[in-house]
Design an enzyme around this catalytic site. Structure first.
Site, PDB file in Angstrom:
ATOM      1  N   ASN A 170     -12.975  -2.999   2.400  1.00  0.00           N
ATOM      2  CA  ASN A 170     -13.951  -1.917   2.459  1.00  0.00           C
ATOM      3  C   ASN A 170     -14.896  -2.069   1.262  1.00  0.00           C
ATOM      4  O   ASN A 170     -14.450  -2.371   0.158  1.00  0.00           O
ATOM      5  CB  ASN A 170     -13.242  -0.562   2.424  1.00  0.00           C
ATOM      6  CG  ASN A 170     -12.326  -0.372   3.629  1.00  0.00           C
ATOM      7  OD1 ASN A 170     -12.643  -0.833   4.722  1.00  0.00           O
ATOM      8  ND2 ASN A 170     -11.203   0.284   3.435  1.00  0.00           N
ATOM      9  N   HIS A 188     -10.943  -7.116 -13.263  1.00  0.00           N
ATOM     10  CA  HIS A 188     -11.566  -5.934 -12.659  1.00  0.00           C
ATOM     11  C   HIS A 188     -12.934  -6.296 -12.098  1.00  0.00           C
ATOM     12  O   HIS A 188     -13.882  -6.526 -12.841  1.00  0.00           O
ATOM     13  CB  HIS A 188     -11.716  -4.786 -13.669  1.00  0.00           C
ATOM     14  CG  HIS A 188     -12.328  -3.563 -13.048  1.00  0.00           C
ATOM     15  ND1 HIS A 188     -11.595  -2.609 -12.370  1.00  0.00           N
ATOM     16  CD2 HIS A 188     -13.625  -3.164 -12.961  1.00  0.00           C
ATOM     17  CE1 HIS A 188     -12.405  -1.676 -11.910  1.00  0.00           C
ATOM     18  NE2 HIS A 188     -13.645  -1.988 -12.256  1.00  0.00           N
ATOM     19  N   HIS A 193     -10.124  -5.162  -3.399  1.00  0.00           N
ATOM     20  CA  HIS A 193      -8.823  -5.404  -2.787  1.00  0.00           C
ATOM     21  C   HIS A 193      -8.992  -5.811  -1.343  1.00  0.00           C
ATOM     22  O   HIS A 193      -9.867  -5.329  -0.638  1.00  0.00           O
ATOM     23  CB  HIS A 193      -7.918  -4.167  -2.901  1.00  0.00           C
ATOM     24  CG  HIS A 193      -8.565  -2.893  -2.461  1.00  0.00           C
ATOM     25  ND1 HIS A 193      -9.473  -2.188  -3.241  1.00  0.00           N
ATOM     26  CD2 HIS A 193      -8.440  -2.186  -1.316  1.00  0.00           C
ATOM     27  CE1 HIS A 193      -9.868  -1.104  -2.593  1.00  0.00           C
ATOM     28  NE2 HIS A 193      -9.263  -1.095  -1.418  1.00  0.00           N
ATOM     29  N   ASP A 205       0.853  -1.191   0.000  1.00  0.00           N
ATOM     30  CA  ASP A 205       0.000   0.000   0.000  1.00  0.00           C
ATOM     31  C   ASP A 205       0.892   1.244   0.000  1.00  0.00           C
ATOM     32  O   ASP A 205       1.882   1.327   0.720  1.00  0.00           O
ATOM     33  CB  ASP A 205      -0.915  -0.010   1.230  1.00  0.00           C
ATOM     34  CG  ASP A 205      -2.054   0.974   1.090  1.00  0.00           C
ATOM     35  OD1 ASP A 205      -3.208   0.551   0.955  1.00  0.00           O
ATOM     36  OD2 ASP A 205      -1.786   2.215   1.102  1.00  0.00           O
TER      37      ASP A 205
HETATM   38  P1  AMP Z   1      -9.790   1.493   0.156  1.00  0.00           P
HETATM   39  O1  AMP Z   1     -10.099   2.645   1.060  1.00  0.00           O
HETATM   40  O2  AMP Z   1     -10.163   0.175   0.770  1.00  0.00           O
HETATM   41  O3  AMP Z   1     -10.348   1.679  -1.234  1.00  0.00           O
HETATM   42  O4  AMP Z   1      -8.225   1.458   0.062  1.00  0.00           O
HETATM   43  C1  AMP Z   1      -7.500   1.869  -1.040  1.00  0.00           C
HETATM   44  C2  AMP Z   1      -6.043   1.740  -0.659  1.00  0.00           C
HETATM   45  O5  AMP Z   1      -5.263   1.839  -1.838  1.00  0.00           O
HETATM   46  C3  AMP Z   1      -5.559   2.830   0.281  1.00  0.00           C
HETATM   47  O6  AMP Z   1      -5.019   2.225   1.467  1.00  0.00           O
HETATM   48  C4  AMP Z   1      -4.482   3.559  -0.530  1.00  0.00           C
HETATM   49  O7  AMP Z   1      -3.393   4.005   0.252  1.00  0.00           O
HETATM   50  C5  AMP Z   1      -4.078   2.512  -1.532  1.00  0.00           C
HETATM   51  N1  AMP Z   1      -3.562   3.027  -2.816  1.00  0.00           N
HETATM   52  C6  AMP Z   1      -4.104   3.984  -3.596  1.00  0.00           C
HETATM   53  N2  AMP Z   1      -3.356   4.161  -4.702  1.00  0.00           N
HETATM   54  C7  AMP Z   1      -2.322   3.291  -4.609  1.00  0.00           C
HETATM   55  C8  AMP Z   1      -1.200   2.997  -5.440  1.00  0.00           C
HETATM   56  N3  AMP Z   1      -0.988   3.640  -6.604  1.00  0.00           N
HETATM   57  N4  AMP Z   1      -0.333   2.046  -5.036  1.00  0.00           N
HETATM   58  C9  AMP Z   1      -0.533   1.398  -3.865  1.00  0.00           C
HETATM   59  N5  AMP Z   1      -1.579   1.623  -3.043  1.00  0.00           N
HETATM   60  C10 AMP Z   1      -2.451   2.561  -3.406  1.00  0.00           C
HETATM   61 ZN    ZN Z   2      -9.603  -2.271 -12.103  1.00  0.00          ZN
END
Ligand code: AMP
Ligand code: ZN
Length: 113
Positions: free
Chosen positions: A86, A47, A99, A31
Site C-alpha cells: 500500500n 527506514h 512493507h 501481521d
Molecule cells: P498498511 O495498511 O499497508 O500500512 O499495513 C500495516 C499493517 O501493519 C497492518 O496489516 C497492521 O495489522 C500491521 N501492524 C500494525 N502494527 C503492527 C505490529 N505492532 N506488529 C505487527 N503488525 C502490525
Molecule cells: Zn521506520
C-alpha cells in the site's frame, strides 16, 4: 531509524513482534491483525517511508524484499499467494515504514476477495 515508527521499533527490538526471519537488511514478522491464514510483513531495516520515497540506491533493497517473499512463501508451503504494497494514505498505507504484505493459505483455488 526514525523515532515514533513502530516498525523501526520492531527492527530495534524495542517492540515485540513474531519475527520469522532476519537478514542483514530485512525483517519478516507476522501481521498483528492477519487478513489471511498466513499474513507476513517483509520490511527493510532501513527506514523508508513508502514506495514514493524510494531512491536509486534502494533498488537492491526492494529486489531483496521480493525475493524474501518468494522464499518465505516456499518455506510456508504456499503454492500461490498475494503480494501487496500500500502506498500513501490514498493507497491504504497506515504504517509509514515500507512493507510488503505476503498473504496466503486460503484452502480454495480462489482467494476470498
Ligand atoms: P498498511 O495498511 O499497508 O500500512 O499495513 C500495516 C499493517 O501493519 C497492518 O496489516 C497492521 O495489522 C500491521 N501492524 C500494525 N502494527 C503492527 C505490529 N505492532 N506488529 C505487527 N503488525 C502490525
Ligand atoms: Zn521506520
Amino acid at each position: 531509524m526514525q523515532a515514533d515508527c513502530i516498525f523501526c521499533d520492531i527492527v530495534l527490538g524495542k517492540r515485540s513482534a513474531e519475527v520469522i526471519k532476519q537478514t542483514g537488511g530485512l525483517v519478516v514478522f507476522k501481521d498483528i491483525k492477519p487478513k489471511a491464514p498466513i499474513h507476513l510483513l517483509i520490511i527493510p531495516k532501513k527506514h523508508v517511508k513508502s514506495i514514493i520515497e524510494l531512491v536509486g540506491e534502494d533498488r537492491e533493497l526492494v529486489s531483496d524484499m521480493v525475493y524474501m517473499a518468494k522464499d518465505m512463501a516456499e518455506e510456508q508451503g504456499l503454492q500461490g499467494y498475494r503480494l501487496s504494497i500500500n502506498v500513501g494514505r490514498e493507497g491504504g498505507q497506515v504504517v509509514d515504514h515500507l512493507h510488503l504484505h505476503l498473504l496466503g493459505g486460503w484452502n480454495t483455488s480462489q482467494p476470498d476477495l
